[in-house]
Design an enzyme around this catalytic site. Structure first.
Site, mmCIF file in Angstrom:
data_model
loop_
_atom_site.group_PDB
_atom_site.id
_atom_site.type_symbol
_atom_site.label_atom_id
_atom_site.label_comp_id
_atom_site.label_asym_id
_atom_site.label_seq_id
_atom_site.Cartn_x
_atom_site.Cartn_y
_atom_site.Cartn_z
ATOM 1 C CB SER A 126 -1.041 -0.005 1.128
ATOM 2 O OG SER A 126 -1.734 -1.078 1.080
ATOM 3 C CG HIS A 177 -2.148 3.934 3.548
ATOM 4 N ND1 HIS A 177 -3.550 3.533 3.430
ATOM 5 C CD2 HIS A 177 -1.461 2.515 3.398
ATOM 6 C CE1 HIS A 177 -3.568 2.138 3.357
ATOM 7 N NE2 HIS A 177 -2.474 1.541 3.312
#
Length: 194
Positions: A126, A177
């Site tokens: 991610s 993230h």
């Protein structure tokens, strides 16, 4: 830019780096679940563990990019890469695309190491995928002619939704993230100055 119309063989031919990353993700996943592989060794050796990174196992800043916590995790991240990776691979070329992907992913994992507890463990691509979003955002903001208005709206909408979902879903590495997104944006901004 984000609509895929290629056949499987065309996709592999046109986007070899994205295809290779997805293949590696799947190989790593299979190595953690198929019983004829040393599953426990594979998981314990390549998962990001802050304590082990502090003890000098620096490969754990890179290997978690390919590790995933279950089938839905690897499927979602690979699907995201197949949707959003090809356009950037086409724009940047394979080598630069790979650099953006890895630098963003490693930056995300390094931020996780610095900001999360020593007991923190993490897996997933991610951070690297958010790096792609960050690079796209830099293009939208700084190089407006590079992408169509429609593609710009798509990427900004998806990026915004992804950031919001980062804070709403359980078991998400928020640090990875956000810092993956920042790393990708900075790489895109730096490229925009050239």
């Amino acid at each position: 830019m984000f609509t895929r119309t290629e056949s499987f063989s065309q996709f592999i031919r046109y986007y070899p780096v994205v295809s290779a990353i997805v293949a590696i993700n799947l190989i790593f996943y299979l190595a953690t679940v198929l019983p004829f592989f040393p599953n426990y060794w594979f998981i314990s050796t390549f998962t990001g563990v802050n304590l082990y990174i502090a003890e000098g196992e620096f490969w754990r800043l890179a290997t978690p990019i390919f590790m995933h916590a279950g089938f839905s995790h690897v499927l979602f991240n690979s699907f995201s890469l197949v949707l959003f990776g090809p356009g950037l691979e086409r724009i940047l070329g394979g080598v630069k695309f790979l650099a953006v992907y890895f630098i963003s992913g490693i930056a995300a994992n390094f931020a996780t190491f610095l900001l999360e507890p020593m007991t923190f463990t993490h897996v997933g691509s991610s951070g690297a995928i958010f790096g792609l979003f960050g690079y796209y955002i830099a293009m939208v903001v700084l190089k407006k002619r590079t992408m169509s208005r429609q593609d710009s709206q798509v990427i900004m909408t998806i990026a915004a939704i992804s950031v919001v979902m980062t804070f709403l879903q359980p078991n998400i590495n928020i640090t990875a993230h956000l810092f993956g997104l920042l790393a990708g944006f900075l790489l895109g901004a730096g490229a925009g100055r050239k």
